[in-house]
Design a protein around this motif. Structure first.
Motif, PDB file in Angstrom:
ATOM      1  N   UNK A   1      12.239   5.989  11.990  1.00  0.00           N
ATOM      2  CA  UNK A   1      13.309   6.378  11.062  1.00  0.00           C
ATOM      3  C   UNK A   1      14.473   6.920  11.885  1.00  0.00           C
ATOM      4  N   UNK A   2      15.460   6.071  12.103  1.00  0.00           N
ATOM      5  CA  UNK A   2      16.608   6.480  12.905  1.00  0.00           C
ATOM      6  C   UNK A   2      17.532   5.298  13.099  1.00  0.00           C
ATOM      7  N   UNK A   3      18.564   5.508  13.908  1.00  0.00           N
ATOM      8  CA  UNK A   3      19.628   4.500  14.046  1.00  0.00           C
ATOM      9  C   UNK A   3      19.172   3.255  14.781  1.00  0.00           C
ATOM     10  N   UNK A   4      18.292   3.376  15.713  1.00  0.00           N
ATOM     11  CA  UNK A   4      17.721   2.296  16.541  1.00  0.00           C
ATOM     12  C   UNK A   4      18.769   1.285  17.025  1.00  0.00           C
ATOM     13  N   UNK A   5      18.623   0.020  16.601  1.00  0.00           N
ATOM     14  CA  UNK A   5      19.414  -1.078  17.184  1.00  0.00           C
ATOM     15  C   UNK A   5      20.914  -0.874  17.037  1.00  0.00           C
ATOM     16  N   UNK A   6      21.354  -0.322  15.908  1.00  0.00           N
ATOM     17  CA  UNK A   6      22.787  -0.175  15.657  1.00  0.00           C
ATOM     18  C   UNK A   6      23.458   0.739  16.694  1.00  0.00           C
TER      19      UNK A   6
END
Length: 919
Positions: free
Chosen positions: A532-537
């Motif tokens: 749960x987080x921004x990761x790839x973006x």
């Protein structure tokens, strides 16, 4: 709160028997020339802020009068001081904020002051959402593995934040694994009507904030005024300083009609972004109005508001209306809070209905929602919208341009290498001017996870449902789930070379996915939840599988990512994806099935299913299907459950040993958190404006240099200055983590400034990356090494650039790194709003070419000696200065825009100014 009340506006509002003080906008409606009733809603919120905070100092009676009689059509410059109700941080930019507060506690002690004075004076929430990375994917244990790795990598940072949570007042931390800060803000933190205190009594006023991420603007969809600022400005706001700003122009964006069959909120926002970029709304407010608003859900509005940085506006505002109240109830806000929002906004003339007259705007534009078509954006900028039907042709055109660009770069580098050895220069053969470029797609035999295949140019190697833009919106998220169900039912599979990921913005998404029954189908296609987080973006896509990565490098393949994010600038998503396309979550799943971007999804099948070819139209869910599943699956109790103990954290968070004491015990061996050098040798008095003479150019750049190019972001390249430094300390490549995770260490960040792998510098033509030169024909060196040599010689530095310098995320390190490299001035054709103010906040003067002049028209080489005349303590905001560059002389305009900014600059930066006030 107001101490003057010149307009007798203080009044009382009673809701459910509870009394609140508030400041009536009606009190100034009777002024001669008053425009209160016709002002855009966003400016009425600014007026309420001034009325309430009138103190005779930062906010004078004349400021309130000016705002109450403001002519939005006039192009006047009027500075105001805006005090936000609260501040929102994410952990990438939040950690350096807390580092600076800890350093300020040390500095104030040295100046003879009390360290305990350094505290946020406004409520601050920090959401840890930028640290999780997609290391594992496509397996049920992906979330567990990625979370474990996140804690292992970020233990030092999280320990430091636990110290801050205990040592600092007015400071709360939302632990890892909860969601993206903007979505948590929308679903839980945002109050719309903020409850504070005045002289022991409850007071209600318009909720407002600044945040250390440009996508803070998502909250504008809820009728809350807020936008992204750099960490530097956020720290000042935390420490009680108002945000100094000019009353903005407000562009009204009229929406009519309804979205047609097949179009999503993502398609709408990409259309709005394209239109508003063309309208040139940088530095302006955008406010949405018109009958089309009533057809948009709150989640759709938040999706549009979230992309304000991509269309260049300060924010994209939606007034409070019945849909706002409906969402507040759905998302678990108390019934009393919903009533308070309704009664307060109605009492203030801030509640919109279909019968509300249109406000008066500076300028307007209009969109009929029924004309929106399925779209993507790319391959390198979010404002470059592509209709889905044009995607194959667009790819072919972009591919040709990329091949020609690489060939020309190789030719230039080859020519330059004749005289000088160029580190890292392309080894391709030289291409003569105008010679045809071979466009035959390359391919490499490859194997991964038990399957053999050919990896080709145009392959989709990353398909990511990611970012706050879309994961806050149940309609597009559940559309992706429904499409996955239909795809699985028809026997389709994701292509084996695609790295798939699903990173929801909050745990509520998991709840409604489970209730809708769509997660098993997503799992079958490899879209297991990865965290749960921004990761790839944000660039945390993680490494590609080794076999895929090697094939790309061996074949010099041009491969793509398709993501439901908001940013696709070069080098951001993954170092190996040259093309990155923004798309809705259902289209992300579709492209994972197709496995390539050189496809016409209208006429070509996604793949061969159990009963033959399957086309996109065969599995695309209807609007009725999506609406029905949203109504059946998204429930209030899901929000109540997930936000019931939002600050508690999981067992790993609770187990972190938190240091104690009101001053942080710095660890000299830490490679994550170091004492920054900003306050070394600081005096009690301001140093004033220092001259810039005999300066040299550190780098000279073209248009659209983003904060991704300037500021360290994403993965740390092994051969980069930061990578070399970490290895010298014994840190292995696998433990480099990301620049974002190491933002609390200035040594890493200085070396990572101007180190983007795609950065192009006019001083080193034909090269990309962290290279510059100090003289024509010299051996290229890194920006960091050049800077250290210049600083050792006492030589000040400048940067020269084209249009839109500093676009993109509101990164404080784009300004901090620039300042620490010894840059005293940036001369550009134009600046992005946040980066301009961040430069001033770090004591770097932004200067704009005037009279249509550019570095090209002036014939600048970048190797001139530069002196800037006219800099002194008496310099006014927006002053015209004279630049002498070698034998050339030209004028520039200072973009220190306000008297308050001028004050910060005289002190050497905003933090020095605040510290001297407190000391």
């Amino acid at each position: 709160m107001s101490s003057q009340n010149s307009f007798n506006s203080r009044s009382t509002l009673t809701v459910d028997g509870q009394s609140y003080i508030y400041y009536k906008l009606d009190a100034v409606a009777g002024l001669k020339g008053a425009t209160v009733s016709t002002l855009p809603f966003s400016l009425r919120v600014l007026l309420e802020n001034l009325l309430r905070n009138e103190d005779g100092g930062f906010v004078k009676k004349a400021d309130v009068e000016a705002m109450a009689t403001w002519n939005v059509k006039a192009t006047l410059d009027k500075e105001i001081a805006f005090r936000t109700a609260r501040v929102l941080l994410q952990d990438f930019t939040g950690v350096p904020c807390v580092v600076d507060l800890a350093a300020m506690r040390d500095a104030i002690a040295k100046l003879g002051g009390d360290p305990a004075k350094i505290n946020p004076l406004q409520p601050v929430d920090l959401v840890i959402d930028h640290s999780v990375q997609v290391d594992e994917y496509g397996v049920d244990a992906a979330e567990l593995i990625n979370t474990k790795l996140e804690y292992e990598r970020n233990g030092e940072r999280y320990q430091f934040l636990r110290w801050g949570q205990n040592a600092l007042r007015n400071f709360r931390v939302v632990p890892p694994g909860t969601g993206i800060c903007h979505q948590v803000n929308l679903e839980y933190l945002g109050q719309v009507a903020f409850v504070g205190e005045e002289n022991g009594q409850k007071a209600v006023y318009c909720d407002s904030l600044v945040g250390t991420d440009s996508h803070t603007t998502m909250i504008n969809g809820l009728g809350v005024l807020g936008w992204g600022v750099g960490g530097i400005e956020a720290e000042a706001a935390m420490l009680g300083q108002p945000v100094s700003m000019l009353i903005p122009e407000v562009i009204g964006f009229k929406l009519t009609g309804k979205l047609p069959l097949g179009a999503t909120a993502t398609d709408l926002v990409l259309t709005c972004t394209e239109m508003l970029r063309k309208k040139k709304v940088v530095g302006k407010f955008v406010e949405y109005y018109g009958p089309g608003l009533s057809s948009l859900s709150l989640a759709d509005r938040a999706t549009i508001a979230n992309m304000a940085p991509e269309y260049g506006a300060t924010m994209g505002f939606f007034p409070v209306d019945a849909e706002t109240l409906k969402y507040l109830r759905l998302s678990g806000r108390s019934e009393h809070q919903v009533k308070l929002v309704e009664e307060y906004t109605k009492a203030q003339g801030l509640f919109r209905t279909d019968a509300t007259p249109d406000p008066v705007f500076t300028d307007t534009l209009e969109l009929d929602l029924s004309t929106v078509v399925p779209s993507l954006a790319g391959p390198k900028r979010p404002q470059d919208r592509i209709a889905l039907t044009q995607m194959k042709a667009n790819y072919a055109e972009s591919y040709k341009a990329e091949r020609e660009r690489l060939a020309q770069a190789a030719s230039k580098a080859g020519a330059a290498a004749g005289a000088t050895k160029l580190p890292g220069s392309p080894a391709a053969a030289m291409v003569s001017e105008g010679a045809p470029v071979d466009l035959t797609p390359s391919s490499v035999d490859c194997a991964h996870r038990g399957e053999n295949f050919q990896l080709k140019d145009g392959a989709v190697v990353i398909a990511a449902i990611t970012s706050c833009t879309n994961t806050s919106n149940p309609s597009v998220m559940l559309a992706a789930g429904l499409l996955a169900q239909k795809a699985v039912a028809k026997g389709l599979k994701t292509k084996p070379w695609v790295k798939t990921s699903l990173a929801p913005g909050s745990k509520v998404v998991r709840e409604y996915f489970e209730k809708a029954g769509v997660q098993p189908a997503l799992n079958t296609l490899g879209f297991q939840i990865v965290g749960y987080g921004c990761t790839t973006c944000i660039g945390n896509s993680g490494p590609l599988p080794e076999t895929i990565s090697k094939a790309i490098d061996d074949g010099k393949l041009t491969v793509a990512a398709v993501l439901s994010g908001n940013r696709n600038f070069e080098g951001r998503v993954n170092p190996q994806t040259r093309f990155n396309y923004l798309a809705s979550p259902p289209l992300v799943v579709a492209y994972a099935l197709a496995g390539r971007v050189d496809i016409d999804l209208d006429t070509e099948p996604l793949g061969i299913g159990s009963n033959g070819p399957v086309f996109l139209r065969d599995i695309w869910p209807s609007p009725k299907e999506v609406e029905d599943v949203v109504l059946a699956s998204v429930k209030r109790e899901q929000f109540e459950k997930e936000y019931g103990d939002v600050f508690g954290g999981d067992a790993e968070w609770k187990a972190i040993a938190a240091p104690t004491g009101n001053r942080y015990a710095w660890d000299d061996k830490s490679t994550y958190v170091k004492h920054p050098p900003y306050f070394e040798g600081m005096s009690k008095t301001a140093p004033g404006v220092k001259p810039i003479a005999k300066a040299r150019v550190l780098g000279m750049f073209g248009d659209s240099i983003t904060t991704d190019h300037i500021s360290p972001a994403g993965s740390i390249a092994e051969k980069s200055p930061a990578g070399v430094w970490l290895k010298s300390l014994g840190v292995e490549k696998k433990d480099f983590n990301s620049y974002g995770a190491r933002r609390g260490n200035h040594e890493v960040m200085m070396r990572g400034t101007f180190a983007n792998i795609r950065l192009k510098n006019d001083l080193t033509p034909g090269m990309e990356g962290w290279w510059t030169r100090t003289a024509p024909g010299d051996e290229p060196t890194s920006f960091y090494e050049a800077s250290m040599a210049y600083q050792a010689a006492g030589t000040p530095l400048v940067i020269i650039a084209g249009k839109e310098y500093g676009t993109g995320s509101s990164r404080d390190w784009a300004a901090k790194g620039t300042a620490l490299l010894g840059v005293r001035a940036v001369i550009a054709e134009s600046f992005e709003r946040i980066h301009r103010s961040n430069l001033v906040g770090m004591g770097v003067i932004p200067l704009e070419f005037v009279n249509g002049e550019t570095r090209q028209s002036l014939g600048l080489t970048g190797f001139e000696e530069i002196t800037i005349e006219g800099m002194s303590d008496t310099m006014a905001p927006r002053a015209t200065l004279t630049v002498k560059a070698g034998d050339k002389t030209f004028q520039v305009r200072s973009r220190i825009d306000t008297p308050e900014e001028m004050n910060y600059y005289r002190h050497g930066g905003i933090l020095h100014y605040v510290l001297r006030q407190l000391a």
